[in-house]
Each structure stands twice: as structure tokens, then as C-alpha cells.
Write an enzyme that holds these catalytic residues in place. Structure first.
Site, PDB file in Angstrom:
ATOM      1  N   ASP A   7       0.855  -1.191   0.000  1.00 14.44           N
ATOM      2  CA  ASP A   7       0.000   0.000   0.000  1.00 14.44           C
ATOM      3  C   ASP A   7       0.889   1.238   0.000  1.00 14.44           C
ATOM      4  O   ASP A   7       2.034   1.195   0.482  1.00 14.44           O
ATOM      5  CB  ASP A   7      -0.925   0.015   1.215  1.00 14.44           C
ATOM      6  CG  ASP A   7      -1.936   1.161   1.150  1.00 14.44           C
ATOM      7  OD1 ASP A   7      -2.629   1.287   0.132  1.00 14.44           O
ATOM      8  OD2 ASP A   7      -2.011   1.937   2.118  1.00 14.44           O
ATOM      9  N   GLU A   9       0.782   5.756   0.477  1.00 10.71           N
ATOM     10  CA  GLU A   9       0.064   7.004   0.748  1.00 10.71           C
ATOM     11  C   GLU A   9       0.728   8.088  -0.090  1.00 10.71           C
ATOM     12  O   GLU A   9       1.930   8.018  -0.387  1.00 10.71           O
ATOM     13  CB  GLU A   9       0.097   7.365   2.230  1.00 10.71           C
ATOM     14  CG  GLU A   9      -0.514   6.322   3.152  1.00 10.71           C
ATOM     15  CD  GLU A   9      -1.988   6.062   2.920  1.00 10.71           C
ATOM     16  OE1 GLU A   9      -2.663   6.929   2.311  1.00 10.71           O
ATOM     17  OE2 GLU A   9      -2.474   4.996   3.327  1.00 10.71           O
ATOM     18  N   GLU A  52      -6.807  17.614   1.842  1.00 11.89           N
ATOM     19  CA  GLU A  52      -7.722  16.468   1.781  1.00 11.89           C
ATOM     20  C   GLU A  52      -6.965  15.164   2.012  1.00 11.89           C
ATOM     21  O   GLU A  52      -7.487  14.234   2.638  1.00 11.89           O
ATOM     22  CB  GLU A  52      -8.419  16.420   0.419  1.00 11.89           C
ATOM     23  CG  GLU A  52      -9.380  17.564   0.166  1.00 11.89           C
ATOM     24  CD  GLU A  52      -8.680  18.798  -0.410  1.00 11.89           C
ATOM     25  OE1 GLU A  52      -7.431  18.838  -0.415  1.00 11.89           O
ATOM     26  OE2 GLU A  52      -9.401  19.716  -0.850  1.00 11.89           O
ATOM     27  N   HIS A 153      -5.623   6.121   7.520  1.00 15.48           N
ATOM     28  CA  HIS A 153      -4.996   5.226   6.565  1.00 15.48           C
ATOM     29  C   HIS A 153      -3.488   5.285   6.797  1.00 15.48           C
ATOM     30  O   HIS A 153      -2.915   6.351   6.944  1.00 15.48           O
ATOM     31  CB  HIS A 153      -5.301   5.664   5.127  1.00 15.48           C
ATOM     32  CG  HIS A 153      -6.705   5.408   4.706  1.00 15.48           C
ATOM     33  ND1 HIS A 153      -7.052   4.459   3.774  1.00 15.48           N
ATOM     34  CD2 HIS A 153      -7.869   5.963   5.121  1.00 15.48           C
ATOM     35  CE1 HIS A 153      -8.361   4.456   3.613  1.00 15.48           C
ATOM     36  NE2 HIS A 153      -8.882   5.366   4.411  1.00 15.48           N
ATOM     37  N   ASP A 158      -2.397  -0.748   6.634  1.00 11.80           N
ATOM     38  CA  ASP A 158      -3.358  -1.167   5.621  1.00 11.80           C
ATOM     39  C   ASP A 158      -2.895  -2.432   4.899  1.00 11.80           C
ATOM     40  O   ASP A 158      -3.710  -3.276   4.516  1.00 11.80           O
ATOM     41  CB  ASP A 158      -3.607  -0.043   4.614  1.00 11.80           C
ATOM     42  CG  ASP A 158      -4.512   1.043   5.175  1.00 11.80           C
ATOM     43  OD1 ASP A 158      -4.910   0.942   6.350  1.00 11.80           O
ATOM     44  OD2 ASP A 158      -4.816   2.000   4.434  1.00 11.80           O
TER      45      ASP A 158
END
Length: 233
Positions: A7, A9, A52, A153, A158
Site C-alpha cells: 500500500d 500514501e 484532503e 490510513h 493497511d
């Protein structure tokens, strides 16, 4: 079979708009067993993170100031995933960012497909559960995977959660297990099958005559409203 559950980010949602990877988390499985081998790194993107995005992963610009650039970790990351099948939820998103980073930093490869195959668990879930919510939180609920510690997250967290969800999706494995464990041979192994003697330990409570009559009356009501039901078949 070596698989890397992965995963990332990022600073935003589109690498074509200049967004970059800021965290990578990976856990390794061999023959569907966790090896305990992980890869986790935070990366300085040398650009601002969108508000965001911060709301989703909680990673701030200040936190990343002293972290390495992607080009500084590219080769070790490539070597970690080389030759594996990558297991990713919504793989086009992460692979798109990875390929973008490889091309920007003149890495030894330009595309992930040069060294890895990819399994997209989101596409798999949509095949198995068409028309339903299939984000990671929804799949945790479906397969009973505990994600209560997931307030933000995070790439490594994750990946760990996705590994458990993936094992449930593809084989019904009831618990995470480790590559060095031999099931059934170690009494301390929580994942080992256990024989349970239940003889004489279960109390059987049978329905009373009144309860059976009430049940039959309720079925009569159902059949009057819906004659096609097959409750008594």
C-alpha cells in the site's frame, strides 16, 4: 509463491498533476504464510501535501521534512518487490504512482510490470461481490477482520489488514499464520487445529409444544402473504 501485500500514501490522487508517494508499506507472504519480513518507509515528496490527503492519512509536511527522497530508497524498494506478485487494493492507483516515481528518478526499471505481477483485490472483490461496497473497511466487516485500530490510513497497517482480508477472500483461512510455524505440531501455535471433546458438555434445549404451535402459526401467516415460499418443503 512469494507475494508482497503493498500500500502507498500520497500527496494527492493524481500523479499526472505532480503528486508523489510519501509512504510505502509492504508485508511479505510465501506460500500464503506471513514471513515477518516487511518494508516500510516515509518519503519526502519535495512538494506540499493536499489538505484532503492529510485528512485521510494524517501525514504532514512537517513530519516529512527530514525523510529521504524517493530516489534514495528506489533501489532497495525495487529489490524488495522484485520477482513477487504484488497484492494491492485498487492496484491501478498505487502502480500508477510507483511507475511515475520510477520514471522521474531514473531508476533501474521504468515500470513495475518489468519485475512484478499484480493482483488487484478490489477487482477480485467486485467479481465476488458485484454491486456491493468493496473498500477495505467494508471487506473487513464482511470477513470479520479487526480494523478498530485504524483511525487513519497508513501504508503498513493497511497492508497488514489487506493481507488478512486477502487470505479470507481466497481461501477462507481463519487466522493469520507465519511461515516458520508448522500447524498441528506446536501446542503453543494458536492457529493449529485443536481437538475439542464436547461429549456431555452441551445442553440441548428443545422447543416446547406451545413454541412449536406458535412457529407453525407464524409459517401459516407467511404462506398466506407469499404462497410461493418453500418454508415447509
Amino acid at each position: 509463491m512469494r507475494q508482497i501485500v503493498l500500500d502507498t500514501e500520497t500527496t494527492g490522487i493524481n500523479p499526472k498533476e505532480g503528486h508523489r508517494i510519501i509512504e510505502i508499506g509492504c508485508v511479505e507472504m510465501v506460500n500464503r504464510k506471513l514471513t515477518g519480513n516487511t518494508y516500510h518507509v516515509y518519503i519526502n515528496p519535495h512538494r506540499e501535501i493536499e489538505e484532503e490527503a492529510i485528512a485521510v492519512h494524517g501525514i504532514t509536511n512537517e513530519f516529512l521534512k527530514d525523510k529521504p527522497a524517493f530516489k534514495q530508497i528506489a533501489e532497495e524498494f525495487i529489490e524488495f518487490i522484485r520477482g513477487a506478485e504484488l497484492v494491492i487494493h485498487n492496484a491501478p492507483f498505487d502502480i500508477g504512482f510507483m511507475d511515475h516515481e520510477f520514471s522521474l528518478n531514473n531508476s533501474s526499471i521504468q515500470n513495475t510490470s518489468e519485475i512484478c505481477t499484480v493482483l488487484d483485490t478490489l477487482a477480485l472483490a467486485r467479481e465476488m461481490r458485484p454491486g456491493q461496497k468493496n473498500n477495505l473497511d467494508a471487506l473487513c466487516r464482511v470477513y470479520g477482520v479487526d480494523n478498530t485500530h485504524r483511525t487513519y490510513h497508513g501504508a503498513l497497517l493497511d497492508s497488514e489488514i489487506l493481507a488478512e482480508v486477502y487470505l479470507w477472500m481466497t481461501g477462507g483461512q481463519t487466522a493469520m499464520s507465519w511461515a516458520h510455524e508448522s500447524e498441528g505440531s506446536d501446542p503453543k501455535n494458536k492457529n493449529a487445529p485443536r481437538a475439542v471433546n464436547i461429549e456431555g458438555s452441551l445442553k440441548v434445549v428443545r422447543a416446547s409444544a406451545d413454541e412449536l404451535d406458535n412457529h407453525e402459526a407464524y409459517l401459516d401467516k407467511i404462506e398466506k402473504k407469499s404462497p410461493e415460499v418453500v418454508w415447509r418443503s
